[in-house]
Design a protein around this motif. Sequence first.
Motif, PDB file in Angstrom:
ATOM      1  N   THR A 177     -39.506 -29.277   5.851  1.00  0.00           N
ATOM      2  CA  THR A 177     -39.393 -28.401   7.012  1.00  0.00           C
ATOM      3  C   THR A 177     -39.428 -29.243   8.283  1.00  0.00           C
ATOM      4  N   PHE A 178     -38.924 -28.663   9.373  1.00  0.00           N
ATOM      5  CA  PHE A 178     -38.744 -29.403  10.617  1.00  0.00           C
ATOM      6  C   PHE A 178     -39.209 -28.578  11.807  1.00  0.00           C
ATOM      7  N   VAL A 179     -39.691 -29.264  12.832  1.00  0.00           N
ATOM      8  CA  VAL A 179     -40.064 -28.638  14.093  1.00  0.00           C
ATOM      9  C   VAL A 179     -38.848 -28.729  15.022  1.00  0.00           C
ATOM     10  N   ALA A 180     -38.512 -27.615  15.651  1.00  0.00           N
ATOM     11  CA  ALA A 180     -37.391 -27.549  16.583  1.00  0.00           C
ATOM     12  C   ALA A 180     -37.877 -27.029  17.929  1.00  0.00           C
ATOM     13  N   LEU A 181     -37.200 -27.416  19.003  1.00  0.00           N
ATOM     14  CA  LEU A 181     -37.553 -26.994  20.367  1.00  0.00           C
ATOM     15  C   LEU A 181     -36.471 -26.082  20.934  1.00  0.00           C
ATOM     16  N   PHE A 182     -36.904 -25.093  21.720  1.00  0.00           N
ATOM     17  CA  PHE A 182     -35.998 -24.100  22.292  1.00  0.00           C
ATOM     18  C   PHE A 182     -36.297 -23.875  23.772  1.00  0.00           C
ATOM     19  N   THR A 183     -35.266 -23.469  24.506  1.00  0.00           N
ATOM     20  CA  THR A 183     -35.435 -23.117  25.916  1.00  0.00           C
ATOM     21  C   THR A 183     -35.567 -21.609  26.104  1.00  0.00           C
ATOM     22  N   ALA A 184     -35.567 -20.858  25.009  1.00  0.00           N
ATOM     23  CA  ALA A 184     -35.790 -19.406  25.020  1.00  0.00           C
ATOM     24  C   ALA A 184     -36.275 -19.007  23.626  1.00  0.00           C
ATOM     25  N   ASP A 185     -36.796 -17.827  23.508  1.00  0.00           N
ATOM     26  CA  ASP A 185     -37.342 -17.315  22.253  1.00  0.00           C
ATOM     27  C   ASP A 185     -36.240 -17.131  21.204  1.00  0.00           C
ATOM     28  N   PRO A 186     -36.354 -17.772  20.028  1.00  0.00           N
ATOM     29  CA  PRO A 186     -35.355 -17.549  18.990  1.00  0.00           C
ATOM     30  C   PRO A 186     -35.476 -16.161  18.363  1.00  0.00           C
ATOM     31  N   GLY A 187     -36.621 -15.517  18.542  1.00  0.00           N
ATOM     32  CA  GLY A 187     -36.833 -14.148  18.078  1.00  0.00           C
ATOM     33  C   GLY A 187     -36.826 -14.011  16.568  1.00  0.00           C
ATOM     34  N   ALA A 200     -40.015 -23.806  16.805  1.00  0.00           N
ATOM     35  CA  ALA A 200     -39.857 -23.113  15.526  1.00  0.00           C
ATOM     36  C   ALA A 200     -40.003 -24.099  14.387  1.00  0.00           C
ATOM     37  N   ILE A 201     -40.376 -23.574  13.237  1.00  0.00           N
ATOM     38  CA  ILE A 201     -40.352 -24.338  11.999  1.00  0.00           C
ATOM     39  C   ILE A 201     -39.069 -23.934  11.284  1.00  0.00           C
ATOM     40  N   MET A 202     -38.271 -24.941  10.940  1.00  0.00           N
ATOM     41  CA  MET A 202     -36.937 -24.748  10.365  1.00  0.00           C
ATOM     42  C   MET A 202     -36.900 -25.234   8.920  1.00  0.00           C
ATOM     43  N   ASP A 203     -35.911 -24.759   8.158  1.00  0.00           N
ATOM     44  CA  ASP A 203     -35.792 -25.193   6.768  1.00  0.00           C
ATOM     45  C   ASP A 203     -34.718 -26.260   6.560  1.00  0.00           C
ATOM     46  N   ALA A 204     -34.206 -26.842   7.661  1.00  0.00           N
ATOM     47  CA  ALA A 204     -33.192 -27.891   7.555  1.00  0.00           C
ATOM     48  C   ALA A 204     -33.241 -28.773   8.802  1.00  0.00           C
ATOM     49  N   ALA A 205     -32.751 -30.005   8.667  1.00  0.00           N
ATOM     50  CA  ALA A 205     -32.733 -30.949   9.789  1.00  0.00           C
ATOM     51  C   ALA A 205     -31.733 -30.528  10.857  1.00  0.00           C
ATOM     52  N   THR A 206     -30.671 -29.848  10.472  1.00  0.00           N
ATOM     53  CA  THR A 206     -29.705 -29.252  11.400  1.00  0.00           C
ATOM     54  C   THR A 206     -29.291 -27.918  10.801  1.00  0.00           C
ATOM     55  N   GLY A 207     -28.844 -26.991  11.651  1.00  0.00           N
ATOM     56  CA  GLY A 207     -28.470 -25.676  11.136  1.00  0.00           C
ATOM     57  C   GLY A 207     -29.663 -25.022  10.469  1.00  0.00           C
ATOM     58  N   GLY A 208     -29.429 -24.392   9.332  1.00  0.00           N
ATOM     59  CA  GLY A 208     -30.522 -23.797   8.573  1.00  0.00           C
ATOM     60  C   GLY A 208     -31.075 -22.535   9.192  1.00  0.00           C
ATOM     61  N   ASN A 209     -32.313 -22.218   8.814  1.00  0.00           N
ATOM     62  CA  ASN A 209     -32.950 -20.968   9.196  1.00  0.00           C
ATOM     63  C   ASN A 209     -34.282 -21.197   9.903  1.00  0.00           C
ATOM     64  N   VAL A 210     -34.551 -20.355  10.900  1.00  0.00           N
ATOM     65  CA  VAL A 210     -35.880 -20.308  11.513  1.00  0.00           C
ATOM     66  C   VAL A 210     -36.803 -19.639  10.507  1.00  0.00           C
ATOM     67  N   LEU A 211     -37.936 -20.265  10.228  1.00  0.00           N
ATOM     68  CA  LEU A 211     -38.939 -19.672   9.346  1.00  0.00           C
ATOM     69  C   LEU A 211     -40.061 -19.044  10.162  1.00  0.00           C
ATOM     70  N   LEU A 212     -40.645 -19.836  11.052  1.00  0.00           N
ATOM     71  CA  LEU A 212     -41.729 -19.404  11.925  1.00  0.00           C
ATOM     72  C   LEU A 212     -41.389 -19.817  13.346  1.00  0.00           C
ATOM     73  N   TYR A 213     -41.859 -19.078  14.321  1.00  0.00           N
ATOM     74  CA  TYR A 213     -41.550 -19.423  15.709  1.00  0.00           C
ATOM     75  C   TYR A 213     -42.643 -18.918  16.632  1.00  0.00           C
ATOM     76  N   GLY A 214     -42.683 -19.478  17.830  1.00  0.00           N
ATOM     77  CA  GLY A 214     -43.646 -19.019  18.817  1.00  0.00           C
ATOM     78  C   GLY A 214     -43.451 -19.687  20.156  1.00  0.00           C
ATOM     79  N   ALA A 215     -44.068 -19.107  21.158  1.00  0.00           N
ATOM     80  CA  ALA A 215     -44.021 -19.645  22.518  1.00  0.00           C
ATOM     81  C   ALA A 215     -45.009 -20.799  22.644  1.00  0.00           C
ATOM     82  N   LEU A 216     -44.657 -21.780  23.448  1.00  0.00           N
ATOM     83  CA  LEU A 216     -45.574 -22.877  23.743  1.00  0.00           C
ATOM     84  C   LEU A 216     -46.671 -22.368  24.677  1.00  0.00           C
ATOM     85  N   THR A 217     -47.826 -22.969  24.625  1.00  0.00           N
ATOM     86  CA  THR A 217     -48.925 -22.604  25.520  1.00  0.00           C
ATOM     87  C   THR A 217     -48.509 -22.791  26.970  1.00  0.00           C
TER      88      THR A 217
END
Length: 135
Positions: free
Chosen positions: A28-38, A95-112
């Motif tokens: 699994t991989f940690v990904a960064l976002f500029t908005a909520d992936p929802g 988010a926690i992802m199931d692939a290094a690129t593409g793939g699926n969001v598993l878990l997500y949340g806002a940064l503190t």
Amino acid sequence: MSAMSNHLEKKLLDHTLGLASWTMPAETFVALFTADPGETGSLAAEISFTSTGYARQSATTAMGPTNATTGISLNEDVITFGPATVDWGTVTHMAIMDAATGGNVLLYGALTSSRNIQTGDSFQFAASQLSITFA
């Protein structure tokens, strides 16, 4: 962080009810976002991979086992992104992802606290700074 994507909710529920087996991701991989992936797990706001210095970082190697009492998993290792070769914008979610690129969001949340990442900056979760739980 404790929100599950619709994708993970379905996989876990079907697996738990014996309706369909689910094989955990090999990594699994940690990904960064500029908005909520929802809950839909939209990748539209993920930092671009193209010539930016950004790449998802391994969660499998960084995260510790879940504490049986608290139900929380913390990163045992520092997780570093970058340095940015272009401005990434303001990072607000991960988010926690199931692939290094593409793939699926598993878990997500806002940064503190959000952070504006400009050229030359790195983004880092210090040890024990990334907390993941099912709520």
